[in-house]
Scaffold this active site. Structure first.
Site, PDB file in Angstrom:
ATOM      1  CB  ALA A 789     -14.253  -2.044  -0.702  1.00 58.50           C
ATOM      2  CG  PHE A 808     -10.459   1.996   0.181  1.00 56.29           C
ATOM      3  CD1 PHE A 808     -11.288   2.423   0.270  1.00 56.29           C
ATOM      4  CD2 PHE A 808      -9.457   2.070  -0.957  1.00 56.29           C
ATOM      5  CE1 PHE A 808     -12.130   1.092  -0.666  1.00 56.29           C
ATOM      6  CE2 PHE A 808     -10.371   1.475  -2.288  1.00 56.29           C
ATOM      7  CZ  PHE A 808     -11.175   0.963  -1.952  1.00 56.29           C
ATOM      8  CG  HIS A 809      -9.472  -3.475   3.762  1.00 52.12           C
ATOM      9  ND1 HIS A 809     -10.099  -4.072   1.754  1.00 52.12           N
ATOM     10  CD2 HIS A 809      -9.218  -4.181   4.192  1.00 52.12           C
ATOM     11  CE1 HIS A 809      -9.273  -4.919   2.455  1.00 52.12           C
ATOM     12  NE2 HIS A 809      -8.462  -5.785   3.647  1.00 52.12           N
ATOM     13  CB  SER A 810      -9.141  -1.864  -2.247  1.00 53.53           C
ATOM     14  OG  SER A 810     -10.112  -2.682  -4.003  1.00 53.53           O
TER      15      SER A 810
END
Length: 965
Positions: A789, A808-810
């Site tokens: 992530a 942010f990219h989970s």
């Protein structure tokens, strides 16, 4: 002109002409400079160049000199070209007048000459530094020019030779010049101080009159210089081919040939030059088709979210294995033109609307291209010069592909994902490709159905080398920004950036081609291989300039070793060297994808996040090919013979010229891409920050077209000052080695942080900002099971206030423990910031449930932009320390699979305002109001209301939401 006296006496007159031509050339070119600018400016920008700070057309209707030559393109450029040409005759004029008037014991000629030189220099100053560039220096230099014109004109009159006509003209012109200054100053004051309409037009007439009179005054020297004859004399006979050295002519010619590597020993032939241009363009077409295959294949697993089956088309490169079948090999070698023309289906694919059929069309083109090139190299392998020319076309074609991709912001203009609507030049490229293919195949094959094979080396080792080499060239050198992004680590900038330093990669590639062509013995050594390995290690292990220096060393080595490796492979069984070689290349391509896509492929977890393993494998494979080369040379002893034989190849000068042209074209594109925006936010007067989050699906729209232009339009029309982009890392073979952020940042006038680089094994996160990025750090959040992530933590200077932005990219839904750990990490990271903050994110959670309560918590200090928005699952905007004023969701049309979410914030202007924002109760922060109660500058664009435009509209709420406290 030259007299017989000079010829008889000296026998070495090369050129002679009358001195008056110095004056006439100066006069003509100087007038051309000013008058051409006036004509072009009036034709193209008439109303703009007559406009001044107080009035425009029709009050002012004639442009001043400064406005004509300094404000607009192209008249400014035309003027500067001609004025630069004028400088030569101008200095010569001053020099000749000094020679004409200088007398022993007299100092006046020297003083006049010095004033003439200074006057000439100040003329260059005020013409090249215009009032638009620097008004003060323009005026200083203009005044200096006029000041030094006084001693020049009076001195010329005083020193004028006994020529009645010349003296008369000088008096009249000097009087008119200085007399014009009086009304000039008067009307300037009327314009500047009293603001009289039309005064500047009259001033402009007097200003132009000064120019005409000034040049005319110097033109009078033509009447004096007819006494001079300028003679260029060859006192040693070099221009006649006479040897002026004590060394014999034959020895000198040999030394000259040695110094130039024999490149320029033969004359220029247009037919040969066209052959080389066609070959290189055909090589460019090969790389364009090959690099497009991964992009159109990638489209399908994107939409299937897993293996689609269409990935099998990657194997279309192994068609050279068909050359193992003797009748088929005979047919292909004898009909190379047909095979190469069929390969152009890969360019024609842009006309195929259906993505599945387009993929198969590209796959067929790649198969035919690999087969045709393997057959051509095999057929031409018996003639070293012709083989080398083919290999150079292949390698320089790669360099041309990188140049074209830079000019098109990392997209290739003839790819099948391009068309006219997004900047493609597919039709033009196809026509040129057909012409190039016809010329490329116009010569008969040198071998037939039973070609002679070189048995001195190992075809297997060659295949290993070819596989590693082609993967290295494709993965690292098919775009100039790839290796730069490997070493990128955020702000402040401490390393190379793509739109400034990318030419260094091109220069290294060029040096490699030249070394491989002219210094093969040096290239095919273990020492050179060691340098390449060292470069690969530095690129893999280090950031910033140290890593990039390794990248440059690796780039030069790969291009240099390409020539001997491909040459050796061409002389062996092509079914093995190229068929097996491309199969190995394909496995490396898959390896290249699996290190990041391990959650979707069988065996992926075994190689997850191991780019270092890829680099080691790649260099070991290339090492196998180098071992074969060195073994062959040791056994056959042909190294020096091959080097000498290749040194006489006439094609090299054309290839060197092609390399030079491509480098110049790259630098021109570099100049055109130089940022010219001022990075101004859309609503600075309201201290407004409009932020958005968008998952862009790797810049491929639903119909398999590159989507940068459509994205640009929506971002601009939504007036976004800051935007986070997710699924934005395209720097892999399967994604085309692209970088969408370059185009968006340069076109929209925004700073950009690419986020964690392609060697960090994420799907990508990027940040674009109208506000300066003071600092940024990249984070890889805990991911013990699933995909990594990525996150960016950036501090922006927003109207003088430091504001933190997190992008942010989970991780994916299938790995809940990863997502829990990531939520705790990010909450702690956001909570550590004492500054106003915004989170632009992809969280994979439902509102008010599960990990949502970790992101929106006391630990993070963050608030949801609208917690009543129940229809979210992925994209969220959170904030703290800012006044939220609006929130909207905009439908994606067919650009991607995710909408654009947007929020508006007002940045506190004072410390008291900031305290009130931080301490405001929740019910006050969440107070929603109708649109008419908020200032106009806070409102969202009305363009997307109702049905919207181009498939974009406000949805879910049907209209934006506004808040006020």
């Amino acid at each position: 002109m030259a007299t017989s006296r000079y010829k008889d006496k000296d026998g070495g007159v090369v050129l002679s002409f009358g001195g008056q031509w110095v004056s006439w050339s100066h006069t003509v070119v100087a007038y051309l400079a000013f008058l051409s600018a006036l004509i072009v400016g009036s034709a193209l920008h008439y109303r703009k160049i007559v406009q001044n700070e107080w009035y425009g057309y029709p009050d002012e209707w004639f442009p001043s000199v400064s406005a004509t030559i300094g404000d607009r393109y192209p008249e400014r450029s035309i003027f500067m070209i001609f004025i630069a040409i004028t400088s030569g005759p101008r200095f010569a004029l001053v020099g000749l007048f000094y020679l004409l008037t200088a007398k022993p014991g007299h100092t006046l000629p020297k003083a006049v000459a010095i004033s003439g030189l200074i006057r000439t220099l100040t003329c260059g100053g005020w013409t090249y530094i215009t009032s638009t560039d620097d008004h003060d220096w323009h005026d200083i230099l203009m005044i200096s020019y006029i000041v030094f014109t006084i001693p020049w004109t009076t001195g010329c009159i005083a020193l004028s030779p006994p020529n009645a006509r010349a003296i008369k003209y000088r008096k009249y012109l000097a009087s008119a010049f200085f007399g014009t200054l009086v009304p000039l100053v008067y009307f300037f004051i009327q314009h500047k101080v009293h603001r009289v309409a039309g005064a500047y037009t009259i001033y402009a007439f007097f200003e132009w009159a000064l120019i005409l009179l000034d040049v005319a005054f110097d033109a009078v020297t033509a009447l004096d210089f007819d006494t001079f004859e300028v003679v260029v004399r060859d006192v040693k006979g070099a221009s006649k081919g006479v040897n002026t050295s004590s060394m014999p002519t034959a020895v000198l010619e040999k030394e000259k040939e040695k110094a130039t590597a024999g490149v320029f020993s033969a004359g220029f032939r247009l037919g040969e030059a066209l052959d080389i241009v066609a070959d290189v363009y055909h090589g460019f077409v090969f790389w364009s088709i090959l690099t497009s295959l991964g992009v159109v294949v990638w489209y399908f697993p994107l939409w299937h979210m897993g293996i689609s089956g269409y990935e099998a088309l990657v194997m279309s490169t192994v068609t050279p294995a068909l050359l193992a079948i003797r009748p088929l090999r005979f047919l292909i070698v004898k009909n190379q033109r047909v095979t190469h023309l069929l390969s152009l289906a890969g360019l024609l694919a842009y006309l195929v609307e259906n993505p599945v059929y387009r993929l198969f069309t590209v796959g067929f083109g790649v198969g035919m291209s690999c087969l045709g090139w393997a057959a051509t190299l095999y057929s031409d392998s018996v003639q070293p010069a012709r083989l080398e020319a083919r290999i150079l076309a292949w390698t320089i074609g790669l360099l041309m592909s990188s140049v074209a991709k830079f000019a098109w912001y990392t997209n290739n203009p003839i790819w099948p994902i391009m068309h006219a609507a997004n900047g493609g030049w597919n039709g033009t490229g196809l026509v040129l490709a057909i012409l190039a293919a016809l010329r490329f195949t116009r010569r008969a094959p040198l071998q037939g159905g039973n070609p002679v094979e070189d048995k001195s080396g190992s075809a297997l080792l060659s295949a290993l080398g070819i596989g590693g080499l082609f993967f290295a060239l494709h993965s690292l050198l098919s775009d100039t920004s790839t290796m730069i992004l490997w070493v990128w680590d955020g702000y402040p900038i401490r390393g190379p950036v793509s739109n400034v330093h990318a030419w260094y990669t091109i220069a290294a590639m060029t040096a490699g081609v030249v070394a491989g062509m002219s210094r093969r013995a040096l290239v095919t050594t273990w020492t050179a291989y060691g340098v390449g390995c060292l470069g690969a290690a530095l690129l893999t292990l280090y950031h910033r300039w140290v890593g990039y220096y390794g990248a440059l060393a690796l780039a030069a080595y790969l291009m240099a070793i390409s020539i001997p490796l491909i040459s050796s492979a061409s002389k062996k069984n092509p079914a093995v060297t190229f068929g097996l070689g491309f199969l190995i290349y394909n496995f490396l391509v898959l390896f290249h994808v699996w290190v990041v896509a391990y959650a979707f492929v069988p065996g992926g977890p075994l190689v997850r996040e191991h780019t270092d393993w890829i680099m080691i494998t790649m260099m070991l494979l290339i090492g196998a090919g180098v071992f074969d080369l060195i073994s062959q040379q040791a056994k056959s002893g042909r190294k020096m013979a091959d080097r000498r034989r290749a040194a006489n190849n006439n094609h090299r000068k054309y290839h060197l010229g092609t390399l030079g042209v491509l480098n110049v074209l790259f630098l021109c594109a570099n100049f055109l891409r130089f940022p010219t925006n001022d990075y101004k936010p859309y609503h600075a007067n309201d201290r407004l920050l409009t932020a958005g989050i968008w998952t862009i699906h790797f810049s491929l729209d639903n119909d398999m077209w590159s989507s940068e232009y459509r994205m640009r339009d929506l971002i601009k029309e939504m007036e976004l000052d800051v935007i986070g982009l997710l699924e934005s890392d395209l720097q892999r073979i399967i994604m085309g080695n692209r970088d969408t952020t370059q185009f968006l940042a340069e076109d929209l006038g925004m700073y950009v942080d690419y986020g964690p680089g392609p060697n960090k094994h994420t799907w990508g996160a990027a940040l674009l900002s109208k506000f300066p990025i003071l600092n940024s750090t990249h984070h890889l959040l805990p991911s013990p099971v699933g995909e990594l992530a990525p996150a960016i933590h950036a501090t922006l200077d927003v109207y003088g206030t430091a504001v933190d932005v997190f992008v942010f990219h989970s991780g994916q839904e299938e790995d809940p423990e990863d997502r829990r750990l990531q939520s705790e990490y990010l909450a702690k990271l956001m909570g550590s910031s004492p500054r106003p903050s915004i989170l632009l994110s992809y969280l994979v959670t439902k509102p008010l449930e599960g990990n949502y309560n970790t992101y929106v918590s006391d630990a993070s200090g963050m608030h949801d932009v609208d917690e009543t928005d129940w229809d979210r699952w992925c994209e969220y905007i959170l904030f703290k320390g800012l006044r939220r004023t609006g929130y909207a969701r905009v439908s994606r049309s067919t650009i991607t699979d995710t909408e654009l979410q947007v929020a508006k914030f007002v940045v506190p202007a004072t410390e008291e305002d900031a305290v009130s924002v931080w301490t405001a109760p929740k019910q006050l922060r969440d107070r929603r109001v109708p649109e008419h109660e908020v200032p106009e500058g806070w409102r969202f664009p009305g363009l997307f209301r109702g049905e919207g435009v181009r498939g974009h509209r406000y949805h879910v709420f049907d209209e934006p939401r506004y808040y006020q406290f």
